[in-house]
Write a protein that holds these residues in place. Sequence first.
Motif, PDB file in Angstrom:
ATOM      1  N   GLY A   1       8.370  15.309  -1.276  1.00  0.00           N
ATOM      2  CA  GLY A   1       7.855  13.831  -1.670  1.00  0.00           C
ATOM      3  C   GLY A   1       6.235  13.908  -2.183  1.00  0.00           C
ATOM      4  O   GLY A   1       6.506  15.023  -3.527  1.00  0.00           O
ATOM      5  N   ARG A   2       5.531  13.291  -1.547  1.00  0.00           N
ATOM      6  CA  ARG A   2       3.824  13.959  -2.225  1.00  0.00           C
ATOM      7  C   ARG A   2       3.127  14.811  -1.406  1.00  0.00           C
ATOM      8  O   ARG A   2       1.879  15.253  -1.672  1.00  0.00           O
TER       9      ARG A   2
ATOM     10  N   SER B   1       1.157  -1.039   0.075  1.00  0.00           N
ATOM     11  CA  SER B   1       0.270  -0.035   0.259  1.00  0.00           C
ATOM     12  C   SER B   1       1.082   1.282   0.249  1.00  0.00           C
ATOM     13  O   SER B   1       2.137   1.078   0.533  1.00  0.00           O
ATOM     14  N   ASP B   2       0.820   2.063  -0.729  1.00  0.00           N
ATOM     15  CA  ASP B   2       1.452   3.529  -0.390  1.00  0.00           C
ATOM     16  C   ASP B   2       1.219   4.723   0.795  1.00  0.00           C
ATOM     17  O   ASP B   2       0.937   5.537   0.923  1.00  0.00           O
ATOM     18  N   THR B   3       1.214   3.630   2.007  1.00  0.00           N
ATOM     19  CA  THR B   3       1.338   4.084   3.021  1.00  0.00           C
ATOM     20  C   THR B   3       2.668   4.464   2.975  1.00  0.00           C
ATOM     21  O   THR B   3       4.061   3.525   3.289  1.00  0.00           O
ATOM     22  N   GLY B   4       3.474   6.101   2.380  1.00  0.00           N
ATOM     23  CA  GLY B   4       3.998   6.337   3.165  1.00  0.00           C
ATOM     24  C   GLY B   4       5.148   5.560   1.333  1.00  0.00           C
ATOM     25  O   GLY B   4       4.796   5.152   0.656  1.00  0.00           O
ATOM     26  N   GLY B   5       6.436   5.509   1.149  1.00  0.00           N
ATOM     27  CA  GLY B   5       6.745   5.236  -0.464  1.00  0.00           C
ATOM     28  C   GLY B   5       7.621   4.285  -0.197  1.00  0.00           C
ATOM     29  O   GLY B   5       7.993   2.979  -1.188  1.00  0.00           O
ATOM     30  N   GLY B   6       7.804   3.136   1.414  1.00  0.00           N
ATOM     31  CA  GLY B   6       8.798   1.665   1.422  1.00  0.00           C
ATOM     32  C   GLY B   6       8.126   0.817   0.608  1.00  0.00           C
ATOM     33  O   GLY B   6       8.869   0.061  -0.032  1.00  0.00           O
ATOM     34  N   HIS B   7       6.588   0.628   0.520  1.00  0.00           N
ATOM     35  CA  HIS B   7       6.116  -0.466   0.320  1.00  0.00           C
ATOM     36  C   HIS B   7       6.318  -1.392  -1.150  1.00  0.00           C
ATOM     37  O   HIS B   7       6.835  -1.919  -2.068  1.00  0.00           O
TER      38      HIS B   7
ATOM     39  N   GLY C   1      13.912   2.915   3.966  1.00  0.00           N
ATOM     40  CA  GLY C   1      14.295   2.276   2.153  1.00  0.00           C
ATOM     41  C   GLY C   1      15.326   3.330   2.027  1.00  0.00           C
ATOM     42  O   GLY C   1      16.078   3.104   1.374  1.00  0.00           O
ATOM     43  N   THR C   2      14.868   4.874   1.834  1.00  0.00           N
ATOM     44  CA  THR C   2      15.829   5.700   1.735  1.00  0.00           C
ATOM     45  C   THR C   2      17.237   5.677   2.805  1.00  0.00           C
ATOM     46  O   THR C   2      18.269   5.405   1.623  1.00  0.00           O
ATOM     47  N   ILE C   3      17.013   4.445   3.930  1.00  0.00           N
ATOM     48  CA  ILE C   3      18.513   4.630   5.146  1.00  0.00           C
ATOM     49  C   ILE C   3      19.321   2.823   4.242  1.00  0.00           C
ATOM     50  O   ILE C   3      19.771   3.730   3.212  1.00  0.00           O
ATOM     51  N   SER C   4      18.342   2.200   4.049  1.00  0.00           N
ATOM     52  CA  SER C   4      18.847   1.110   2.632  1.00  0.00           C
ATOM     53  C   SER C   4      19.537   1.653   1.220  1.00  0.00           C
ATOM     54  O   SER C   4      20.722   1.296   1.211  1.00  0.00           O
ATOM     55  N   GLU C   5      19.183   2.566   0.714  1.00  0.00           N
ATOM     56  CA  GLU C   5      19.347   3.236  -0.993  1.00  0.00           C
ATOM     57  C   GLU C   5      20.692   4.695  -0.936  1.00  0.00           C
ATOM     58  O   GLU C   5      21.630   4.029  -1.160  1.00  0.00           O
TER      59      GLU C   5
ATOM     60  N   GLY D   1      11.977  13.681   3.475  1.00  0.00           N
ATOM     61  CA  GLY D   1      11.051  13.447   4.475  1.00  0.00           C
ATOM     62  C   GLY D   1      10.568  12.199   3.821  1.00  0.00           C
ATOM     63  O   GLY D   1       9.321  11.803   3.819  1.00  0.00           O
ATOM     64  N   GLY D   2      11.308  10.912   3.006  1.00  0.00           N
ATOM     65  CA  GLY D   2      10.233   9.470   3.155  1.00  0.00           C
ATOM     66  C   GLY D   2       9.411  10.431   1.795  1.00  0.00           C
ATOM     67  O   GLY D   2       9.838  11.295   0.643  1.00  0.00           O
TER      68      GLY D   2
END
Length: 378
Positions: free
Chosen positions: A243-244, A13-19, A287-291, A214-215
């Motif tokens: 972001g969005r 789901s698009d709750t945040g960007g990570g999923h 996600g951002t940290i891993s990238e 900011g995510g």
Amino acid sequence: RQPEIPHIVFLFSDTGGGHRSASEAIIEAIELEFPNQITYEMVDLFRDYAPPPLNKAPEIYPPLSRIPAAWSFGYRQTNSPRRIRNINNVAWPYIRRSIYRLMEEHPCDLIVSVHPLMNTPVLRTLRNRRNPFITVVTDMVSTHAAWYDNRADLIIVPTNIARENGIEFGIDPEKIKVVGLPVADKFCHMKEDSQEIRQRLGWPTDLPVILLIGGGEGMGPLEKTAHAINDAHLNAALVIIAGRNRDLKDRLEKHNWNMPVTIYGFVKNMPDLMQASNVLVTKAGPGTISEACIAGLPIILYSKMPGQEDGNVDYVVNEGAGVWAPEPEMVVQTLQKWLREPELRWQTASACRRIARPQAAREIARILAARVGITHPE
Ligand code: UDP
């Protein structure tokens, strides 16, 4: 879908960007490793199937996440297997029709969940079916109990701590595999050099670049932090990703900046932006940290979602991959230090590379493919 080809459904789901990013990274890796041998689709279970108001979760998430005390309370109150069971029991009569409809409309050979709230309801529905089900955990360290349901065939996690959490929540140890967080292939194979990218993007080529994110939703005190960086008169350029968050982007665009500033909304070229930057200032999104770790980009964490991102901060700091700077002045102080002493930045960057797991998406792709009967020819 082509019936003769195995089909995988990704629940996100698009709750945040990570999923979304995680599902897309795995799909990309499947295409790279097993071209045209598997079909797939991504289903936003909240938006497309959940009854109201749950179908509004992607819209509700950003404002809710801006009330840290409420978020933290909710996180703590629900973070145990028993409570997750109770919540699902209460919600079941209300959501069951939607989940059954989802299963009817998306027949497949494997279900992959990349969202914590999709595991128990879907696994409950699968009780009498044979669909295998794999969870890919997209939180890094403070992984919520909702990620872990023993009825899953396999739970793939990014860190050892996430594995230990699962075991503590009652999952059979052999069902949890530490692989890493799936990240888009481009982060792992950058072909263009930083200066070329900067020229293409129209960024200054003679100044260090600070990237502020900011995510997926432009969360945390991003605006305040941007202003503090601007007011510090650093000898650097600033790139801000809103972001969005459209309102935020509009406000940032109207501001009178005294340093070179580039503002974007939701971008599709994050690997380029990270490759072309020298320092990352970000919310502690996994996600951002891993990238950033793969890109070797030293990290300043300026905010976190309480609960689910607490552990990310400790992880980054303990590994030497970045610093925790929850006040704009602390962000500015760290930037000043890193700009003055670039070797500190380089040390941090090498710590990032040390903990990076660039192979995660491909490894996950191979696990999923094997599950639907596709393996590499030896
Ligand atoms: N992202 C993106 N474009 C943007 C902002 C973010 O592609 O404009 C991606 C980012 O690269 C990362 C994800 O969205 O893959 C954000 O995930 P993270 O886990 O860091 O935070 P979340 O938004 O899920 O809280």
